[in-house]
Motif scaffolding. Structure first.
Motif, PDB file in Angstrom:
ATOM      1  N   LYS A   1       0.847  -1.184   0.000  1.00  0.00           N
ATOM      2  CA  LYS A   1       0.000   0.000   0.000  1.00  0.00           C
ATOM      3  C   LYS A   1       0.889   1.242   0.000  1.00  0.00           C
ATOM      4  O   LYS A   1       1.905   1.283   0.692  1.00  0.00           O
ATOM      5  CB  LYS A   1      -0.911   0.006   1.219  1.00  0.00           C
ATOM      6  CG  LYS A   1      -1.996   1.052   1.070  1.00  0.00           C
ATOM      7  CD  LYS A   1      -2.852   1.135   2.285  1.00  0.00           C
ATOM      8  CE  LYS A   1      -3.874   0.031   2.327  1.00  0.00           C
ATOM      9  NZ  LYS A   1      -4.536   0.010   3.641  1.00  0.00           N
ATOM     10  N   SER A   2       0.492   2.220  -0.815  1.00  0.00           N
ATOM     11  CA  SER A   2       1.280   3.460  -0.866  1.00  0.00           C
ATOM     12  C   SER A   2       0.396   4.628  -0.450  1.00  0.00           C
ATOM     13  O   SER A   2      -0.831   4.499  -0.383  1.00  0.00           O
ATOM     14  CB  SER A   2       1.767   3.706  -2.298  1.00  0.00           C
ATOM     15  OG  SER A   2       0.651   3.975  -3.134  1.00  0.00           O
ATOM     16  N   VAL A   3       1.024   5.757  -0.164  1.00  0.00           N
ATOM     17  CA  VAL A   3       0.273   7.014  -0.071  1.00  0.00           C
ATOM     18  C   VAL A   3       1.051   8.040  -0.885  1.00  0.00           C
ATOM     19  O   VAL A   3       2.257   7.878  -1.088  1.00  0.00           O
ATOM     20  CB  VAL A   3       0.081   7.533   1.391  1.00  0.00           C
ATOM     21  CG1 VAL A   3      -0.707   6.557   2.233  1.00  0.00           C
ATOM     22  CG2 VAL A   3       1.397   7.896   2.039  1.00  0.00           C
ATOM     23  N   VAL A   4       0.351   9.074  -1.359  1.00  0.00           N
ATOM     24  CA  VAL A   4       1.048  10.068  -2.173  1.00  0.00           C
ATOM     25  C   VAL A   4       1.993  10.875  -1.282  1.00  0.00           C
ATOM     26  O   VAL A   4       1.637  11.252  -0.165  1.00  0.00           O
ATOM     27  CB  VAL A   4       0.042  11.027  -2.863  1.00  0.00           C
ATOM     28  CG1 VAL A   4       0.779  12.004  -3.768  1.00  0.00           C
ATOM     29  CG2 VAL A   4      -0.962  10.240  -3.668  1.00  0.00           C
ATOM     30  N   LYS A   5       3.171  11.119  -1.793  1.00  0.00           N
ATOM     31  CA  LYS A   5       4.184  11.886  -1.069  1.00  0.00           C
ATOM     32  C   LYS A   5       3.633  13.276  -0.713  1.00  0.00           C
ATOM     33  O   LYS A   5       3.002  13.922  -1.556  1.00  0.00           O
ATOM     34  CB  LYS A   5       5.365  12.070  -2.028  1.00  0.00           C
ATOM     35  CG  LYS A   5       6.690  11.731  -1.445  1.00  0.00           C
ATOM     36  CD  LYS A   5       7.729  11.854  -2.551  1.00  0.00           C
ATOM     37  CE  LYS A   5       9.088  11.900  -1.938  1.00  0.00           C
ATOM     38  NZ  LYS A   5      10.127  12.109  -2.930  1.00  0.00           N
ATOM     39  N   ALA A   6       3.853  13.695   0.518  1.00  0.00           N
ATOM     40  CA  ALA A   6       3.317  14.989   0.963  1.00  0.00           C
ATOM     41  C   ALA A   6       3.967  16.142   0.194  1.00  0.00           C
ATOM     42  O   ALA A   6       3.318  17.127  -0.148  1.00  0.00           O
ATOM     43  CB  ALA A   6       3.549  15.167   2.457  1.00  0.00           C
ATOM     44  N   ASN A   7       5.246  16.018  -0.094  1.00  0.00           N
ATOM     45  CA  ASN A   7       5.967  17.022  -0.891  1.00  0.00           C
ATOM     46  C   ASN A   7       7.193  16.336  -1.486  1.00  0.00           C
ATOM     47  O   ASN A   7       7.578  15.257  -1.030  1.00  0.00           O
ATOM     48  CB  ASN A   7       6.345  18.233  -0.021  1.00  0.00           C
ATOM     49  CG  ASN A   7       7.285  17.829   1.105  1.00  0.00           C
ATOM     50  OD1 ASN A   7       8.425  17.461   0.877  1.00  0.00           O
ATOM     51  ND2 ASN A   7       6.775  17.860   2.330  1.00  0.00           N
TER      52      ASN A   7
ATOM     53  N   GLU B   1       4.556   7.825  -5.293  1.00  0.00           N
ATOM     54  CA  GLU B   1       3.914   6.777  -4.478  1.00  0.00           C
ATOM     55  C   GLU B   1       4.880   6.354  -3.378  1.00  0.00           C
ATOM     56  O   GLU B   1       5.882   5.682  -3.649  1.00  0.00           O
ATOM     57  CB  GLU B   1       3.547   5.553  -5.344  1.00  0.00           C
ATOM     58  CG  GLU B   1       2.501   5.824  -6.402  1.00  0.00           C
ATOM     59  CD  GLU B   1       1.257   6.502  -5.871  1.00  0.00           C
ATOM     60  OE1 GLU B   1       0.685   6.031  -4.874  1.00  0.00           O
ATOM     61  OE2 GLU B   1       0.865   7.539  -6.455  1.00  0.00           O
ATOM     62  N   SER B   2       4.599   6.757  -2.160  1.00  0.00           N
ATOM     63  CA  SER B   2       5.556   6.416  -1.100  1.00  0.00           C
ATOM     64  C   SER B   2       5.312   5.047  -0.512  1.00  0.00           C
ATOM     65  O   SER B   2       4.168   4.621  -0.356  1.00  0.00           O
ATOM     66  CB  SER B   2       5.517   7.408   0.050  1.00  0.00           C
ATOM     67  OG  SER B   2       4.645   8.445  -0.167  1.00  0.00           O
ATOM     68  N   HIS B   3       6.404   4.447  -0.162  1.00  0.00           N
ATOM     69  CA  HIS B   3       6.380   3.132   0.489  1.00  0.00           C
ATOM     70  C   HIS B   3       6.152   3.384   1.975  1.00  0.00           C
ATOM     71  O   HIS B   3       6.910   4.131   2.607  1.00  0.00           O
ATOM     72  CB  HIS B   3       7.729   2.447   0.246  1.00  0.00           C
ATOM     73  CG  HIS B   3       7.885   1.174   0.998  1.00  0.00           C
ATOM     74  ND1 HIS B   3       8.654   1.071   2.126  1.00  0.00           N
ATOM     75  CD2 HIS B   3       7.361  -0.052   0.783  1.00  0.00           C
ATOM     76  CE1 HIS B   3       8.597  -0.169   2.571  1.00  0.00           C
ATOM     77  NE2 HIS B   3       7.834  -0.868   1.778  1.00  0.00           N
ATOM     78  N   ILE B   4       5.113   2.786   2.546  1.00  0.00           N
ATOM     79  CA  ILE B   4       4.797   3.060   3.950  1.00  0.00           C
ATOM     80  C   ILE B   4       4.920   1.804   4.831  1.00  0.00           C
ATOM     81  O   ILE B   4       4.299   1.711   5.886  1.00  0.00           O
ATOM     82  CB  ILE B   4       3.394   3.699   4.106  1.00  0.00           C
ATOM     83  CG1 ILE B   4       2.316   2.804   3.476  1.00  0.00           C
ATOM     84  CG2 ILE B   4       3.363   5.108   3.519  1.00  0.00           C
ATOM     85  CD1 ILE B   4       0.887   3.195   3.894  1.00  0.00           C
ATOM     86  N   MET B   5       5.725   0.865   4.365  1.00  0.00           N
ATOM     87  CA  MET B   5       5.976  -0.355   5.154  1.00  0.00           C
ATOM     88  C   MET B   5       4.677  -1.094   5.451  1.00  0.00           C
ATOM     89  O   MET B   5       4.377  -1.418   6.596  1.00  0.00           O
ATOM     90  CB  MET B   5       6.670  -0.050   6.474  1.00  0.00           C
ATOM     91  CG  MET B   5       7.895   0.759   6.306  1.00  0.00           C
ATOM     92  SD  MET B   5       9.294  -0.052   7.004  1.00  0.00           S
ATOM     93  CE  MET B   5      10.552   1.091   6.478  1.00  0.00           C
TER      94      MET B   5
END
Ligand code: UTP
Length: 473
Positions: free
Chosen positions: A326-332, A373-377
């Motif tokens: 699962k990823s979340v969009v990078k804040a900046n 797409e950030s990797h959030i472990m």
């Protein structure tokens, strides 16, 4: 003696006095084999036998001298000085530790801290993903059904990586024992994770096996804490706690740090150690015995981590992949998270420390970050994928960290700035062993409330706000 030696007389008695029983047994079989080979090749069998008997004679003669020689060769004279000051029991312990350390590997890892990592941009492409918020109703239903079936069938296990040092947070204890100031009375990070499992039990009627990875440093404290808190009401029979592997810490001049126990200071070797530690600890075998087909691996320090997300699981099954995340969009563009990409045709996460600035800021035709797409472990694997990775060797990255140590005067130094390197393999470096990965984009406000820093971004304060907002407290 010369006569006796040349004729191999009393040789076994003489040799056995210089080595352990185990090595002596090995020596005898080498000598016999050497004689057999020699005779078969028309060479003097007696001479070959004597050579075989003597081949390991110096191995255990002077372990201390051997340790000193290694330390000299690798410029670790401060440890020689420490060794000389210790009593014989402590000396023995330190020598034993020195024998186990791969000094050549440590030197290479240290030298790598001076090198810049460069990627050829042409080989890097963005990775495709599905946005959870934009799934159609049918897709949602299909994925949830597929995922729920696996959980209900008892084929799902959860692993929590709790072997980190948590240096940035500065909490005196394992990170899972940190109490987040929510609900007024607060909740421990471990307690928040257990809430996930309890909720899954209610929804799917199954107690999910939970495997917690600790480091040697924080293992006892973690076990004591969970015992004391009665595993926050989760059935203890389903909880397994195992430790991960370690590597020495090295200072900015390449010198190994000394710990309070007057040994070389070691620390867990990164969350990439999870795979091999699952195997070495017997947890992988245990999972197989339980009939587990899918394994979730997540961090200990995300207060909004969803350890049992059947949509992610169902999507992975539907896409017929071995790994999902699962990823979340990078804040900046400069947020300190790793981002997904495809490198040389394989899925990969580039760490924020290793992503060139230009690439971090690159946007696509819609103005969205190309590598956003950030990797959030929050990762999922088939049991076969874990098995495969656990046999591979992952590369080490260096992390510049604050680590206390004992100086030459025997005093503890507690640095206020990063002073040393910890070598870590990363969980996501295993992705490149596969052709594909299923990525589900989640929402920051639903899925990501990391507790990393003491204050500011990703701190207890921001995690509390996100947690309370999500749970509407
Ligand atoms: P981090 O990479 O954020 O490291 O860990 P950390 O050690 O917790 O914190 P800092 O960098 O020292 O401040 C991410 C996840 O990986 C686990 C952590 O426990 C956390 O869940 N981890 C990290 C391990 O299990 N073992 C390790 O060797 C490193």
């Amino acid at each position: 003696y010369t006569y006796a030696f040349q004729n191999g007389l009393y040789l076994e008695n003489f040799v056995s006095g210089y080595m352990s029983e185990k090595r002596f047994k090995h020596t005898c079989s080498v000598a016999k084999l050497a004689r057999e080979f020699a005779v078969a090749n028309g060479i003097d069998g007696k001479k070959a036998y004597i050579a075989g008997m003597l081949h390991d004679i110096a191995k255990e003669m002077d372990k201390k001298q051997e340790a000193i020689d290694i330390l000299k060769e690798y410029d670790q004279e401060h440890i020689i000085r420490l060794l000389e000051k210790l009593d014989s029991k402590k000396q023995e312990e330190l020598i034993e530790q020195i024998q186990k350390i791969d000094f050549h590997q440590m030197l290479e890892l240290y030298n790598n801290t001076k090198r810049k990592i460069e990627f050829k941009e042409s080989k890097i492409e963005p990775l495709k993903y599905l946005d959870k918020a934009k799934l159609t109703e049918q897709q949602h239903e299909k994925f949830d059904k597929l995922g729920a079936k696996v959980v209900e069938n008892g084929q799902y296990a959860v692993v929590t990586m709790a072997g980190g040092q948590g240096t940035r947070l500065g909490h005196p204890g394992p990170k899972g024992t940190f109490k987040l100031d929510v609900y007024g009375k607060g909740k421990y990070l471990f307690e928040i994770l257990v809430d996930n499992l309890k909720e899954a039990k209610q929804k799917y009627g199954v107690t999910i096996p939970w495997y917690i990875m600790t480091s040697k440093e924080n293992h006892d404290e973690t076990v004591d804490f969970l015992e004391k808190n009665n595993y926050f009401g989760y059935d203890k029979k389903y909880v397994t706690i195992f430790t991960q592997s370690e590597l020495p810490l090295i200072d900015e001049q390449g010198k190994l740090l000394i710990g309070k126990d007057l040994k070389i200071k070691e620390a867990s070797d990164g969350n990439g150690g999870t795979y091999s530690s699952l195997r070495a600890s017997g947890c992988l075998a245990d999972m197989k015995k339980r009939g587990i087909k899918w394994v979730f691996i997540g961090s200990v320090d995300n207060a909004l981590l969803k350890m049992v997300d059947v949509t992610l699981l169902g999507m992975a099954i539907d896409q017929n992949v071995q790994i999902a995340s699962k990823s979340v969009v990078k804040a900046n563009p400069h947020e300190k998270v790793g981002v997904f990409c495809k490198m040389n045709g394989h899925p990969k996460v580039i760490e924020y420390t290793e992503l060139p600035e230009k690439m971090a800021e690159e946007v696509d035709e819609n103005g969205e970050l190309k590598y956003g797409e950030s990797h959030i472990m929050c990762n999922l694997y088939t049991i076969d994928a874990i098995e495969k990775i656990s046999k591979e060797i992952l590369m080490y990255h260096s992390a510049h960290k604050k680590n206390s140590y004992i100086d030459e005067n025997g005093k503890e130094v507690v640095p206020t700035e990063p002073n040393s390197y910890k070598f870590e393999s990363f969980i996501f470096d295993a992705f490149e062993f596969f052709d594909d990965i299923a990525i589900l984009r989640g929402k920051r406000e639903d899925d990501f409330a990391p507790v990393k820093n003491k204050e500011g971004v990703d701190s207890p304060k921001t995690a509390k706000e996100l947690y309370e907002k999500f749970w509407n407290c």
